[in-house]
Design an enzyme around this catalytic site. Structure first.
Site, mmCIF file in Angstrom:
data_model
loop_
_atom_site.group_PDB
_atom_site.id
_atom_site.type_symbol
_atom_site.label_atom_id
_atom_site.label_comp_id
_atom_site.label_asym_id
_atom_site.label_seq_id
_atom_site.Cartn_x
_atom_site.Cartn_y
_atom_site.Cartn_z
ATOM 1 N N ASP A 24 0.933 -1.097 -0.043
ATOM 2 C CA ASP A 24 0.217 -0.029 0.026
ATOM 3 C C ASP A 24 0.876 1.115 0.183
ATOM 4 O O ASP A 24 1.982 1.234 0.442
ATOM 5 C CB ASP A 24 -0.989 -0.022 1.380
ATOM 6 C CG ASP A 24 -1.905 0.938 1.067
ATOM 7 O OD1 ASP A 24 -2.435 1.371 0.048
ATOM 8 O OD2 ASP A 24 -2.752 1.226 2.220
ATOM 9 N N ASN A 26 1.300 3.369 -2.826
ATOM 10 C CA ASN A 26 1.526 3.911 -4.311
ATOM 11 C C ASN A 26 1.403 5.161 -4.524
ATOM 12 O O ASN A 26 2.094 6.201 -5.211
ATOM 13 C CB ASN A 26 1.354 2.715 -5.336
ATOM 14 C CG ASN A 26 1.802 1.431 -5.036
ATOM 15 O OD1 ASN A 26 2.635 1.384 -4.153
ATOM 16 N ND2 ASN A 26 1.295 0.587 -6.188
ATOM 17 N N HIS A 41 2.370 3.403 -9.042
ATOM 18 C CA HIS A 41 2.264 1.781 -9.011
ATOM 19 C C HIS A 41 3.352 1.329 -9.945
ATOM 20 O O HIS A 41 3.729 0.120 -9.718
ATOM 21 C CB HIS A 41 0.796 1.461 -9.669
ATOM 22 C CG HIS A 41 -0.319 2.040 -9.144
ATOM 23 N ND1 HIS A 41 -0.620 1.790 -7.916
ATOM 24 C CD2 HIS A 41 -1.373 2.726 -9.516
ATOM 25 C CE1 HIS A 41 -1.962 2.371 -7.669
ATOM 26 N NE2 HIS A 41 -2.324 2.936 -8.613
ATOM 27 N N TRP A 73 -11.697 -2.301 -8.082
ATOM 28 C CA TRP A 73 -12.586 -1.936 -9.117
ATOM 29 C C TRP A 73 -13.377 -0.489 -9.375
ATOM 30 O O TRP A 73 -13.497 -0.042 -10.340
ATOM 31 C CB TRP A 73 -13.447 -3.084 -9.481
ATOM 32 C CG TRP A 73 -12.979 -4.265 -9.977
ATOM 33 C CD1 TRP A 73 -12.896 -5.520 -9.165
ATOM 34 C CD2 TRP A 73 -12.262 -4.544 -10.949
ATOM 35 N NE1 TRP A 73 -12.330 -6.588 -10.013
ATOM 36 C CE2 TRP A 73 -11.669 -6.215 -11.164
ATOM 37 C CE3 TRP A 73 -11.585 -4.186 -12.113
ATOM 38 C CZ2 TRP A 73 -11.208 -6.901 -11.913
ATOM 39 C CZ3 TRP A 73 -11.042 -4.843 -13.155
ATOM 40 C CH2 TRP A 73 -10.736 -6.119 -13.009
ATOM 41 N N LEU A 135 10.336 -20.897 -3.996
ATOM 42 C CA LEU A 135 9.183 -19.964 -3.203
ATOM 43 C C LEU A 135 8.015 -19.968 -4.097
ATOM 44 O O LEU A 135 7.903 -20.282 -5.196
ATOM 45 C CB LEU A 135 9.875 -18.532 -3.414
ATOM 46 C CG LEU A 135 8.869 -17.663 -2.994
ATOM 47 C CD1 LEU A 135 8.882 -17.586 -1.553
ATOM 48 C CD2 LEU A 135 9.265 -15.983 -3.604
ATOM 49 N N ILE A 199 -7.128 -4.446 7.836
ATOM 50 C CA ILE A 199 -6.770 -5.445 6.834
ATOM 51 C C ILE A 199 -7.403 -5.397 5.523
ATOM 52 O O ILE A 199 -7.019 -6.139 4.647
ATOM 53 C CB ILE A 199 -7.715 -6.813 7.622
ATOM 54 C CG1 ILE A 199 -6.988 -7.034 8.997
ATOM 55 C CG2 ILE A 199 -7.472 -8.020 6.806
ATOM 56 C CD1 ILE A 199 -5.714 -7.537 9.097
ATOM 57 N N SER A 200 -8.358 -4.447 5.432
ATOM 58 C CA SER A 200 -8.840 -3.999 4.043
ATOM 59 C C SER A 200 -9.384 -5.461 3.181
ATOM 60 O O SER A 200 -9.113 -5.776 1.831
ATOM 61 C CB SER A 200 -7.990 -3.352 3.133
ATOM 62 O OG SER A 200 -7.633 -2.375 3.639
HETATM 63 C C1 IPE Z 1 -5.399 -2.699 -0.108
HETATM 64 O O1 IPE Z 1 -5.067 -1.422 -0.304
HETATM 65 C C2 IPE Z 1 -5.602 -3.402 -1.291
HETATM 66 C C3 IPE Z 1 -4.403 -3.544 -2.038
HETATM 67 C C4 IPE Z 1 -3.003 -3.439 -1.563
HETATM 68 C C5 IPE Z 1 -4.150 -4.312 -3.385
HETATM 69 P P1 IPE Z 1 -6.204 -0.273 -0.369
HETATM 70 O O2 IPE Z 1 -5.636 1.118 -0.741
HETATM 71 O O3 IPE Z 1 -7.253 -0.658 -1.533
HETATM 72 O O4 IPE Z 1 -7.053 -0.214 0.917
HETATM 73 P P2 IPE Z 1 -7.813 0.839 1.806
HETATM 74 O O5 IPE Z 1 -8.862 1.383 0.802
HETATM 75 O O6 IPE Z 1 -6.713 1.998 2.237
HETATM 76 O O7 IPE Z 1 -8.399 0.047 2.782
HETATM 77 C C1 IPE Z 2 -1.550 0.178 -3.462
HETATM 78 O O1 IPE Z 2 -1.384 1.572 -3.365
HETATM 79 C C2 IPE Z 2 -1.824 -0.239 -4.645
HETATM 80 C C3 IPE Z 2 -3.357 -0.856 -4.873
HETATM 81 C C4 IPE Z 2 -4.180 -0.663 -3.881
HETATM 82 C C5 IPE Z 2 -3.677 -1.257 -6.103
HETATM 83 P P1 IPE Z 2 -2.487 2.602 -3.438
HETATM 84 O O2 IPE Z 2 -3.165 2.835 -4.731
HETATM 85 O O3 IPE Z 2 -3.628 2.103 -2.341
HETATM 86 O O4 IPE Z 2 -1.758 4.082 -2.706
HETATM 87 P P2 IPE Z 2 -2.316 4.821 -1.557
HETATM 88 O O5 IPE Z 2 -3.116 4.225 -0.474
HETATM 89 O O6 IPE Z 2 -3.532 5.713 -2.518
HETATM 90 O O7 IPE Z 2 -1.354 5.926 -1.222
HETATM 91 MG MG MG Z 3 -4.255 2.353 -0.524
#
Ligand code: IPE
Ligand code: IPE
Ligand code: MG
Length: 246
Positions: A24, A26, A41, A73, A135, A199-200
Site C-alpha cells: 500500500d 503507491n 504503481h 475496481w 518460493l 486488513i482491507s
Molecule cells: C488494499 O489497499 C488493497 C491492495 C493493497 C491491493 P487499499 O488502498 O485498496 O485499501 P484501503 O482502501 O486503504 O483500505
Molecule cells: C496500493 O497503493 C496499490 C493498490 C491498492 C492497487 P494505493 O494505490 O492504494 O496507494 P495509496 O493508498 O492511495 O497511497
Molecule cells: Mg491504498
C-alpha cells in the site's frame, strides 16, 4: 545493511514460512512527488522484485502479495486499466527471472472479473513457473476475502445438496480446503506498508493467528532491508496461540 540483517535473521532460526504483504501507499508516494498515481504503481514493481528476492534469501516458503482487491475496481477506469497493464507488463518481464529463480506463481482471486488478456497472461505465468520449488508466490488479484469465504460456503452447500458431504463432517478443515489458499500454510507474518492499520478484506480466515507488522514505508520505497527488519521483529515475538507460556 541488508546483508548484516540477513546474518542476524539466519542466526535466529525461527523463520516465518509464509509472509503476506498488503502493498500500500503507491498513490501517496506519487502525490508527494507531484506525479500521477499510476507512476506510483509503476515504481512499486521494483519493490515486488525486492520482496521476492528477499524472501528467497531469507528462506521464506510462501509469499502472498495483495496486488488488486475487488474493491479496487471502484477506482477511476484509467487507474484500473493502468494497474491491469502493469500486471501484464510484470508477467511478461519477470516470468523468465521467476522461472530461473525457481519461483512458482499462483494467482488468487475472482478470475471471472478479469479481461481475457490478463487472464491469458496469468494462465501463462502459472504454467511457465509450475516447476518452481524454492518460493511459492501467490498474487492476489481481484481478491476479496469475504467473497472467498462466500464461495467456500456455496461449494459446501452444493456438496451437501449432492449428498457428497455430510453436514456433521463439516469442520474448519472443510472450509480451509475450499479457499484459494488451500495449498498453503496460514501466513506467519503480515506486513502492511504505508502505515494503514487495517486488513482491507485480505485473508480474513487465514490471518487468525498471524503476527501483524505495519510500517510507515510507502510500497515503492520498500526494499529487502525493510523485509528483513520485519522478519527480525517477527522473530522477537512470542506466539502463544491462546495458551500460556511454558
Ligand atoms: C488494499 O489497499 C488493497 C491492495 C493493497 C491491493 P487499499 O488502498 O485498496 O485499501 P484501503 O482502501 O486503504 O483500505
Ligand atoms: C496500493 O497503493 C496499490 C493498490 C491498492 C492497487 P494505493 O494505490 O492504494 O496507494 P495509496 O493508498 O492511495 O497511497
Ligand atoms: Mg491504498
Amino acid at each position: 545493511m541488508s546483508n548484516e540483517l540477513l546474518v542476524r535473521l539466519k542466526a535466529c532460526g525461527d523463520f516465518p514460512r509464509h509472509v503476506a504483504i498488503i502493498m500500500d501507499g503507491n498513490g501517496r508516494w506519487a502525490r508527494s512527488r507531484l506525479l500521477p498515481r499510476t507512476l506510483g504503481h509503476h515504481a512499486g514493481m521494483k519493490s515486488v522484485r525486492e520482496a521476492v528476492e528477499g524472501c528467497i534469501e531469507a528462506g521464506v516458503e510462501v509469499l502472498t502479495l495483495f496486488a488488486f482487491s475487488q474493491e479496487n475496481w471502484a477506482r477511476p477506469a484509467t487507474e484500473v486499466s493502468a494497474l491491469m497493464n502493469l500486471l501484464d507488463e510484470y508477467i511478461s518481464k519477470e516470468t523468465a527471472n521467476l522461472r530461473e529463480s525457481s519461483v512458482r506463481v499462483t494467482v488468487l482471486g475472482d478470475r471471472n472479473s478479469l479481461n481475457s488478456r490478463t487472464l491469458t497472461a496469468i494462465e501463462r505465468v502459472e504454467q511457465d513457473t509450475e516447476g518452481g520449488t524454492r518460493l511459492q508466490l501467490a498474487l492476489c488479484i481481484a481478491y476479496s476475502a469475504r467473497e472467498e469465504l462466500t464461495c467456500a460456503a456455496r461449494r459446501i452447500a452444493r456438496e451437501v445438496e449432492a449428498g457428497t458431504l455430510d453436514p456433521q463432517n463439516i469442520d474448519e478443515q472443510s472450509i480451509a480446503e475450499r479457499l484459494y489458499t488451500a495449498a498453503f500454510p496460514d501466513p506467519d507474518l503480515l506486513i502492511r506498508t504505508s502505515g494503514e492499520q487495517r486488513i482491507s478484506n485480505f485473508l480474513l480466515w487465514q490471518l487468525a493467528y498471524t503476527e501483524l507488522y505495519v510500517t510507515p514505508v510507502l510500497w515503492p520505497d520498500f526494499s529487502r532491508t525493510h523485509l528483513f527488519e520485519a522478519i527480525l521483529d517477527f522473530q522477537s515475538r512470542e506466539r502463544r496461540f491462546g495458551r500460556v507460556t511454558a
